[in-house]
Design a protein around this motif. Structure first.
Motif, PDB file in Angstrom:
ATOM      1  N   ASP A 895       0.835  -1.205   0.000  1.00 10.19           N
ATOM      2  CA  ASP A 895       0.000   0.000   0.000  1.00 10.19           C
ATOM      3  C   ASP A 895       0.872   1.258   0.000  1.00 10.19           C
ATOM      4  OD1 ASP A 895      -3.144   0.498   0.816  1.00 10.19           O
ATOM      5  OD2 ASP A 895      -1.845   2.160   1.407  1.00 10.19           O
ATOM      6  N   PRO A 896       0.437   2.317  -0.702  1.00 15.06           N
ATOM      7  CA  PRO A 896       1.256   3.543  -0.677  1.00 15.06           C
ATOM      8  C   PRO A 896       1.306   4.198   0.703  1.00 15.06           C
ATOM      9  CG  PRO A 896      -0.802   3.867  -1.904  1.00 15.06           C
ATOM     10  CD  PRO A 896      -0.698   2.409  -1.633  1.00 15.06           C
ATOM     11  N   ASP A 897       0.297   3.912   1.550  1.00 20.88           N
ATOM     12  CA  ASP A 897       0.246   4.575   2.859  1.00 20.88           C
ATOM     13  C   ASP A 897       1.086   3.805   3.890  1.00 20.88           C
ATOM     14  OD1 ASP A 897      -1.321   6.665   4.582  1.00 20.88           O
ATOM     15  OD2 ASP A 897      -1.381   4.774   5.696  1.00 20.88           O
ATOM     16  N   LEU A 898       1.939   4.535   4.585  1.00 15.78           N
ATOM     17  CA  LEU A 898       2.868   3.945   5.549  1.00 15.78           C
ATOM     18  C   LEU A 898       2.133   3.212   6.667  1.00 15.78           C
ATOM     19  CD1 LEU A 898       5.974   4.019   6.057  1.00 15.78           C
ATOM     20  CD2 LEU A 898       5.558   5.892   7.635  1.00 15.78           C
ATOM     21  N   ASN A 899       1.105   3.833   7.222  1.00 19.66           N
ATOM     22  CA  ASN A 899       0.386   3.236   8.356  1.00 19.66           C
ATOM     23  C   ASN A 899      -0.323   1.948   7.949  1.00 19.66           C
ATOM     24  OD1 ASN A 899      -0.487   3.254  11.089  1.00 19.66           O
ATOM     25  ND2 ASN A 899      -2.515   3.791  10.342  1.00 19.66           N
ATOM     26  N   VAL A 900      -0.876   1.927   6.706  1.00 24.12           N
ATOM     27  CA  VAL A 900      -1.558   0.706   6.229  1.00 24.12           C
ATOM     28  C   VAL A 900      -0.542  -0.425   6.130  1.00 24.12           C
ATOM     29  CG1 VAL A 900      -2.865  -0.329   4.332  1.00 24.12           C
ATOM     30  CG2 VAL A 900      -3.331   2.030   5.008  1.00 24.12           C
ATOM     31  N   ARG A 901       0.668  -0.084   5.637  1.00 28.10           N
ATOM     32  CA  ARG A 901       1.694  -1.135   5.542  1.00 28.10           C
ATOM     33  C   ARG A 901       2.062  -1.661   6.927  1.00 28.10           C
ATOM     34  NH1 ARG A 901       4.224   2.418   1.986  1.00 28.10           N
ATOM     35  NH2 ARG A 901       6.157   2.604   3.190  1.00 28.10           N
ATOM     36  N   ARG A 902       2.124  -0.772   7.901  1.00 28.97           N
ATOM     37  CA  ARG A 902       2.472  -1.209   9.273  1.00 28.97           C
ATOM     38  C   ARG A 902       1.427  -2.175   9.822  1.00 28.97           C
ATOM     39  NH1 ARG A 902       1.005  -0.095  14.179  1.00 28.97           N
ATOM     40  NH2 ARG A 902      -0.338   1.635  13.581  1.00 28.97           N
ATOM     41  N   ARG A 960       9.523  -0.600  10.228  1.00 27.91           N
ATOM     42  CA  ARG A 960      10.670  -1.525  10.254  1.00 27.91           C
ATOM     43  C   ARG A 960      10.570  -2.468  11.446  1.00 27.91           C
ATOM     44  NH1 ARG A 960      13.629   2.967   9.515  1.00 27.91           N
ATOM     45  NH2 ARG A 960      15.015   2.725  11.307  1.00 27.91           N
ATOM     46  N   LYS A 961      10.162  -1.913  12.559  1.00 30.16           N
ATOM     47  CA  LYS A 961      10.043  -2.720  13.778  1.00 30.16           C
ATOM     48  C   LYS A 961       9.023  -3.844  13.558  1.00 30.16           C
ATOM     49  CE  LYS A 961       9.573  -1.788  18.652  1.00 30.16           C
ATOM     50  NZ  LYS A 961       9.169  -0.830  19.625  1.00 30.16           N
ATOM     51  N   ALA A 962       7.882  -3.481  12.957  1.00 27.53           N
ATOM     52  CA  ALA A 962       6.838  -4.493  12.686  1.00 27.53           C
ATOM     53  C   ALA A 962       7.379  -5.563  11.741  1.00 27.53           C
ATOM     54  CB  ALA A 962       5.608  -3.813  12.079  1.00 27.53           C
ATOM     55  N   ALA A 963       8.197  -5.137  10.752  1.00 25.12           N
ATOM     56  CA  ALA A 963       8.746  -6.097   9.787  1.00 25.12           C
ATOM     57  C   ALA A 963       9.707  -7.072  10.469  1.00 25.12           C
ATOM     58  CB  ALA A 963       9.462  -5.351   8.661  1.00 25.12           C
ATOM     59  N   PHE A 964      10.579  -6.541  11.336  1.00 24.16           N
ATOM     60  CA  PHE A 964      11.530  -7.428  12.023  1.00 24.16           C
ATOM     61  C   PHE A 964      10.810  -8.369  13.003  1.00 24.16           C
ATOM     62  CE2 PHE A 964      14.882  -4.514  10.519  1.00 24.16           C
ATOM     63  CZ  PHE A 964      15.803  -5.464  10.079  1.00 24.16           C
ATOM     64  N   GLU A 965       9.760  -7.876  13.654  1.00 30.53           N
ATOM     65  CA  GLU A 965       8.989  -8.753  14.560  1.00 30.53           C
ATOM     66  C   GLU A 965       8.363  -9.892  13.767  1.00 30.53           C
ATOM     67  OE1 GLU A 965       6.333  -6.057  16.512  1.00 30.53           O
ATOM     68  OE2 GLU A 965       7.800  -5.494  18.031  1.00 30.53           O
ATOM     69  N   CYS A 966       7.888  -9.553  12.579  1.00 31.64           N
ATOM     70  CA  CYS A 966       7.278 -10.566  11.717  1.00 31.64           C
ATOM     71  C   CYS A 966       8.326 -11.600  11.283  1.00 31.64           C
ATOM     72  CB  CYS A 966       6.694  -9.858  10.495  1.00 31.64           C
ATOM     73  SG  CYS A 966       5.571 -10.869   9.609  1.00 31.64           S
ATOM     74  N   MET A 967       9.526 -11.132  10.956  1.00 32.46           N
ATOM     75  CA  MET A 967      10.605 -12.059  10.586  1.00 32.46           C
ATOM     76  C   MET A 967      10.913 -13.012  11.737  1.00 32.46           C
ATOM     77  SD  MET A 967      13.239  -9.541   8.549  1.00 32.46           S
ATOM     78  CE  MET A 967      14.645 -10.651   8.607  1.00 32.46           C
ATOM     79  N   TYR A 968      10.919 -12.477  12.950  1.00 24.91           N
ATOM     80  CA  TYR A 968      11.218 -13.319  14.118  1.00 24.91           C
ATOM     81  C   TYR A 968      10.163 -14.432  14.252  1.00 24.91           C
ATOM     82  CZ  TYR A 968      12.279 -14.927  18.759  1.00 24.91           C
ATOM     83  OH  TYR A 968      12.607 -15.745  19.811  1.00 24.91           O
ATOM     84  N   THR A 969       8.892 -14.062  14.062  1.00 25.32           N
ATOM     85  CA  THR A 969       7.816 -15.056  14.180  1.00 25.32           C
ATOM     86  C   THR A 969       7.959 -16.132  13.106  1.00 25.32           C
ATOM     87  OG1 THR A 969       6.379 -13.327  15.032  1.00 25.32           O
ATOM     88  CG2 THR A 969       5.306 -15.332  14.283  1.00 25.32           C
TER      89      THR A 969
END
Length: 1108
Positions: A895-902, A960-969
């Motif tokens: 999504d172009p919107d940052l918050n939606v991607r988060r 970025r934090k959400a992405a790294f948390e997802c990688m950990y899971t």
């Protein structure tokens, strides 16, 4: 140590000289041995000599003496892990140059052997040269020289184990070669064997074997070595490439099965071992998946199709004379029974004769017997009882013979098999036509003999007690006069400290049997003894004793006279402590049980047990099972109508602390205890509905009364909410006004309690309160957040049937608020939408989907968050629908919107944690977008001026934090679907990122060290630098205290990662890591932190973090 290093440095030059003495081989060999030993232990200390050592060792590879060549290869192997990259390149280029010259074959053998050793010891470093090396080695496989072929396959095995990713382009060619040479046996005709009758007798087979051994003992035949090395290479491919599993079942599986007939024992054992590796890879990496949305894996389907062929091949092997061969068969069968539980049923008749042969054959070794019994145990426990009933008469005699065996391990395994057989002969959960009577006596006699023996191994004692427990539990009604003496033995075992725990478990088993075994003769002596166990400082004993007492109180209530009950009750108060909630829970369940069975027994607990129970109710730790056991206890207690324990007495005792609270601070009592007390008040009110209506009026007055303290007001509102769930409040006309007035309170806790009350009262009074609440949400914009909280409480508590008629009204109202600017309000709306979607998914999911394309960024983020709330960790009807459309919702990762991607990343994380099967198939398309979000974007970093200071703000940090948390899971739930090297690239970047992300990647690195050490070692040199930078960074003098604390925490976390890395074997052979480890040890501050972490149990625990 320094002395040793100095001595070694002094003698290295002489050793290098001694190696060059071509005329005296014995000196050369001694020098090479010493050098190997030194390089193995102190290679990093001899760095200055590495170049000269390498030059002289390479010269020895052309020595005419094979022993010199072999020792030189071993020494090179020790040099490789710690030599510099330049030296390593020099070595590999020298070997490649020599190989490209080709013959003579003897030197080619040496160089290929050397390559295999270098690869095994140097691991990943050879990876970059493999594209040149592999084609050369493939070419040499076609040379007619068995020894050379063997070395070629050994080299392939090393390459595949150490550099699976770099070998990917060549893997198909190597599998093809292995499959060609696994059947390479030019001196033997297998077809003659195949024509033999499969069902021939074992005796005839033995004679045949004798002849064939004489006929084919061909000492010059080296082809078996080629077959063995190709099988080992296949095993390395199977073990390192789970991603090729389906393909391996298609090509490699059938070939391995067809080679079970291999004549050479060493090769045959390796073939079985390779097939076991294939089966192990088929097992789910995290045990049997609880995620029922997952379909049967294709590999499992392919394995099932091959089962008949496998069993047919093994049926014959199980009659072989060779014990190693039979042992391998049992390992394979055990693994197969674990991978395919319940799937071998139709093949049992083919397997039983082989098992019996191994149990009864005079020459069978102890280990083989143990393996055969272990397999039989797995077989019995994973299949339906009916399948075995025709075979019981054949199975039992040899197993009983094994119980009599003099070796305790055989006896122990055999008793386990007897235990399973007893359960099968007469299952307690369903009737069967099989008559077990004829076997009861012999089974009882052999177990009884072991049960009575005092001079036997502890393991056998425990197994005999437990096995006898099963016999009593399943056949106690057929034992007649043998029953009571056996129970007396159990009583004796209770008195013995070593056997008491297993005796308690066994008595629980017997007492819970539906056969109602008569335990009365041992209860009078046994119960006080069990009571005394509750005082022991052994948690397992306490827990099992309470369970046993629970079962006995329930099933033998008529035997519990007041003195017996008192002997238990006097021990209970000490068990009810917040320090061990689980023991408290089972102890409260026990008194509840007693109260049901013998109501008068509770009259004495007022002064002893009740104060402890009330302490627990007010504990901030109370929740879940322990809280539920308390609610049931209060309902049973109030029903006994005991003195001083009526409804009003208990109510007063529960609410007392809130009224006595002198402090004006509403939170002087912990928040959790308000909710616990409210639930207890509601449970009592449910048991006494007549008296409850007066209490409700009183509670409303308490909320209205301006003199009430905040804590009384909060508790009263929470109590009204809990009681309102099941009670009709029609008569309470002023209640709505009172709650709405509380919404205006200046105290946040009172507002929150009012919101909770309204939502829960709505559950029991839907017709009157739901329209009122929906109307208020529409007309009170200032109180919207609290009112939506009430709506969430109601939706969470109501059943789908009750909600269905109201879904449309609620849905429309929620969608009006899904674009609210307040993120907190949007999150509540999203949770309500998600939980409503669970009520009728087929209608509501398409609506959410439509909103994705038509809505604004705010409404898109609400919809994606709503989907997150539809993914729960247990099976739901929505799962199949979600699987079909979750890909559409996850497209918002772009999504172009940052918050939606988060929020999309948060939803992705939730799916990976709770239901990995939803996203497994989509990972190839999702991972690039996930990895993209881990990168720092310069356009999102801005500078904000704060007075004279400039402050940097990174708007991309949360994403970025959400992405790294997802990688950990994903590491935990979908590890097998990840390209671990690509994954490591992003972890490496994270190690240089912001504080929060560094903390996350340090934990990931520690986890990766355990999950895939080989891959981590390959990247070690690149991972060490950022770790070193973190550990050595100093905070500027004059910084605020928080900066120092932050840096200290970062350093500790980085050190934890270093400790995890150092636990991988051979890691310190890496020069960069060895240097860093030395730096830590030599720096007083760093070494102190490092040592404290190694003693800290948290270092282990930190790896298993839930980020969903």
């Amino acid at each position: 140590m320094p002395l040793t290093v100095n001595v070694c440095k002094k003698i290295t030059s002489q050793l290098i000289g001694a190696m060059g003495m071509q005329d005296d081989v014995s000196i050369q060999l001694e020098a090479l041995d010493i050098l190997s030993d030194m390089l193995g232990r102190l290679s990093t200390a001899l760095v200055s000599f590495h170049q000269s050592i390498l030059t002289s060792l390479l010269a020895q590879l052309t020595s005419p003496h094979m022993a010199v060549r072999k020792r030189s290869i071993i020494a090179l192997g020790h040099l490789v892990p710690s030599c510099s990259p330049a030296l390593f390149t020099q070595l590999t280029e020298h070997l490649m140059g020599e190989l490209s010259r080709g013959p003579p074959t003897a030197s080619v053998r040496t160089y290929i052997q050397c390559l295999a050793t270098v690869s095994r010891r140097g691991g990943h470093r050879i990876g970059e040269h493999l594209q040149k090396i592999v084609p050369m080695v493939v070419k040499f496989c076609n040379v007619e020289d068995d020894e050379l072929r063997e070395f070629c396959f050994q080299a392939f095995e090393a390459f595949v184990s150490r550099c699976p990713k770099e070998m990917s382009p060549n893997i198909q060619a190597i599998i093809k070669l292995c499959l060609k040479y696994i059947t390479y046996d030019p001196n033997y005709n297998y077809d003659a064997d195949d024509d033999e009758d499969d069902s021939m007798d074992i005796e005839d087979r033995e004679d045949d074997d004798q002849e064939s051994d004489d006929e084919y003992s061909d000492d010059d035949d080296m082809s078996w070595k080629v077959r063995r090395s190709s099988v080992k290479c296949l095993e390395a491919i199977i073990s390192s490439r789970r991603d090729l599993l389906v393909e391996l079942y298609g090509s490699v599986g059938p070939t391995l099965v067809s080679r079970f007939k291999e004549r050479e024992e060493n090769v045959k054992t390796d073939i079985f071992s390779a097939f076991v590796a294939l089966l192990r890879q088929t097992r789910h990496p995290h045990g049997p998946t609880l995620d029922s949305g997952a379909k049967e894996e294709p590999a499992i389907y392919l394995l099932k199709k091959q089962v008949p062929t496998i069993v047919k091949a093994l049926h014959r092997q199980l009659k072989e004379k060779s014990m190693r061969c039979r042992q391998s068969c049992f390992s394979l069968l055990t693994e197969m029974a674990n991978v395919l539980p319940g799937q071998l049923g139709e093949h049992i008749p083919a397997l039983i004769p082989g098992i019996i042969y191994s149990l009864t054959d005079k020459s069978t070794s102890s280990n083989l017997k143990i393996d055969a019994l272990a397999f039989l145990n797995v077989l019995l426990s994973s299949h339906n009882p009916e399948i075995f009933h025709p075979h019981i008469s054949v199975i039992l005699p040899p197993v009983i013979q094994c119980v009599e065996d003099s070796f305790y391990k055989i006896t122990s395994e055999a008793l386990q098999v007897i235990q399973q057989t007893v359960k099968l002969m007469r299952p307690l959960d369903k009737p069967v036509s099989f008559d077990g009577k004829p076997y009861v006596k012999i089974v009882f006699a052999c177990t009884s003999k072991r049960l009575k023996a005092a001079d036997i191994d502890q393991e056998v004692k425990e197994r005999a007690i437990f096995c006898m427990g099963h016999i009593l539990s399943h056949f106690g009604d057929q034992l007649g006069a043998d029953l009571q003496p056996t129970l007396q033995i159990f009583l004796e075992r209770l008195k013995n400290e070593i056997t008491r725990l297993v005796a308690v478990k066994t008595l629980t088993l017997v007492a819970s049997s539906p056969l109602k075994i008569d335990l009365r003769p041992i209860l009078t002596e046994g119960i006080p003894m069990l009571g005394s166990f509750l005082r022991k400082n052994q948690r397992a004993l306490k827990l099992n004793t309470i369970t046993a007492l629970n079962v006995m109180v329930t099933n033998y209530s008529d035997s519990f006279k007041p003195p017996l009950i008192d002997s238990i009750l006097s021990e209970v108060p000490a068990l009810i402590q917040e320090s061990d909630m689980h023991i408290s829970q089972v102890a409260i369940t026990l008194i509840t049980c007693m109260a049901k069975v013998c109501p008068s027994s509770l009259s004495k607990i007022g002064g002893t047990i009740l104060p402890e129970v009330l302490n627990l109710v007010h504990s901030p730790l109370l929740q879940g099972g322990a809280l539920n056991s308390l609610l049931e206890f209060f309902q049973v207690l109030v029903a006994t109508k005991a003195n001083n324990m009526g409804y009003s007495d208990l109510l007063k005792a529960l609410r007392g602390p809130f009224y006595d609270s002198k402090s004006t601070d509403s939170m002087s009592v912990h928040k959790q205890s308000y909710y616990s007390v409210a639930k207890c008040v509601a449970a009592l009110s449910m048991a006494c509905p007549k008296e409850a209506s007066g209490v409700v009026t009183n509670l409303i007055q308490e909320v209205k009364n301006p003199k009430s303290s905040e804590s009384v007001r909060i508790l009263s509102l929470l109590c009204l909410g809990e009681i309102g769930r099941f009670m009709n409040f029609e008569g309470q006309k002023e209640l709505k006004g009172v709650i709405m007035e509380a919404f205006g309170s200046p105290n946040e806790e009172v507002k929150s309690a009012a919101s909770f009350a309204l939502g829960n009262i709505c559950v029991g009074n839907l017709g009157e309160y739901l329209p009122f609440m929906l109307n208020e949400i529409g007309s009170q914009p200032k109180r919207q957040y609290l009112l939506l909280h009430s709506l969430k409480e109601m939706i969470s508590a109501l059943s789908a049937e009750s909600l269905k008629p109201h879904v449309e009204n609620i849905w429309d109202l929620l969608f009006k608020h899904c674009e609210c600017a307040e993120e907190g309000t949007r999150n509540i709306v999203a949770e309500c939408l998600g939980k409503l979607t669970l009520v009728s998914p087929s209608e509501l999911i398409p609506r959410l989907k439509n909103q994705l394309s038509s809505g604004s960024p705010l409404s898109r983020s609400t919809v994606v968050t709503a989907v997150k709330f539809t993914i729960v960790d247990h099976t739901m009807p929505i799962d199949s629908l979600l699987k079909g459309c979750i890909g559409d919702f996850l497209k918002t990762l772009q999504d172009p919107d940052l918050n939606v991607r988060r929020v999309a990343l948060v939803m992705f994380n939730s799916a990976a944690h709770n239901k990995p099967s939803l996203i497994r198939g989509l990972l190839t398309s999702l991972l690039p977008h996930l990895y993209k979000e881990t990168q720092i974007r310069k356009d999102l970093v801005r500078e904000v001026e704060m007075g004279p200071f400039k402050h940097t703000v990174d708007d991309g940090l949360d994403v970025r934090k959400a992405a790294f948390e997802c990688m950990y899971t994903l590491l935990d739930s979908c590890m097998d679907c990840l390209d671990i090297f690509e994954f490591l690239n992003h972890v490496e970047e994270g190690l240089k990122d912001h504080y929060d992300i560094k903390m996350l990647t340090f934990i990931m690195l520690a986890r990766l060290s355990k999950l895939c050490p080989t891959a981590v070692v390959q990247r070690l040199d690149r991972l060490v630098e950022p770790l070193k930078a973190t550990c050595t960074t100093k905070v500027k003098a004059g910084s605020v205290k928080q900066e120092f604390e932050k840096q200290e925490e970062l350093r500790r976390s980085a050190m934890r990662a270093v400790a995890a890395l150092l636990s991988i074997s051979e890691v310190e052979k890496s020069p960069a890591m060895a240097e860093f480890a030395n730096q830590i040890r030599s720096n007083a501050e760093m070494s102190t932190i490092f040592e404290s972490l190694q003693r800290d149990p948290l270092t282990e625990a930190v790896e298993s973090m839930d980020t969903s």
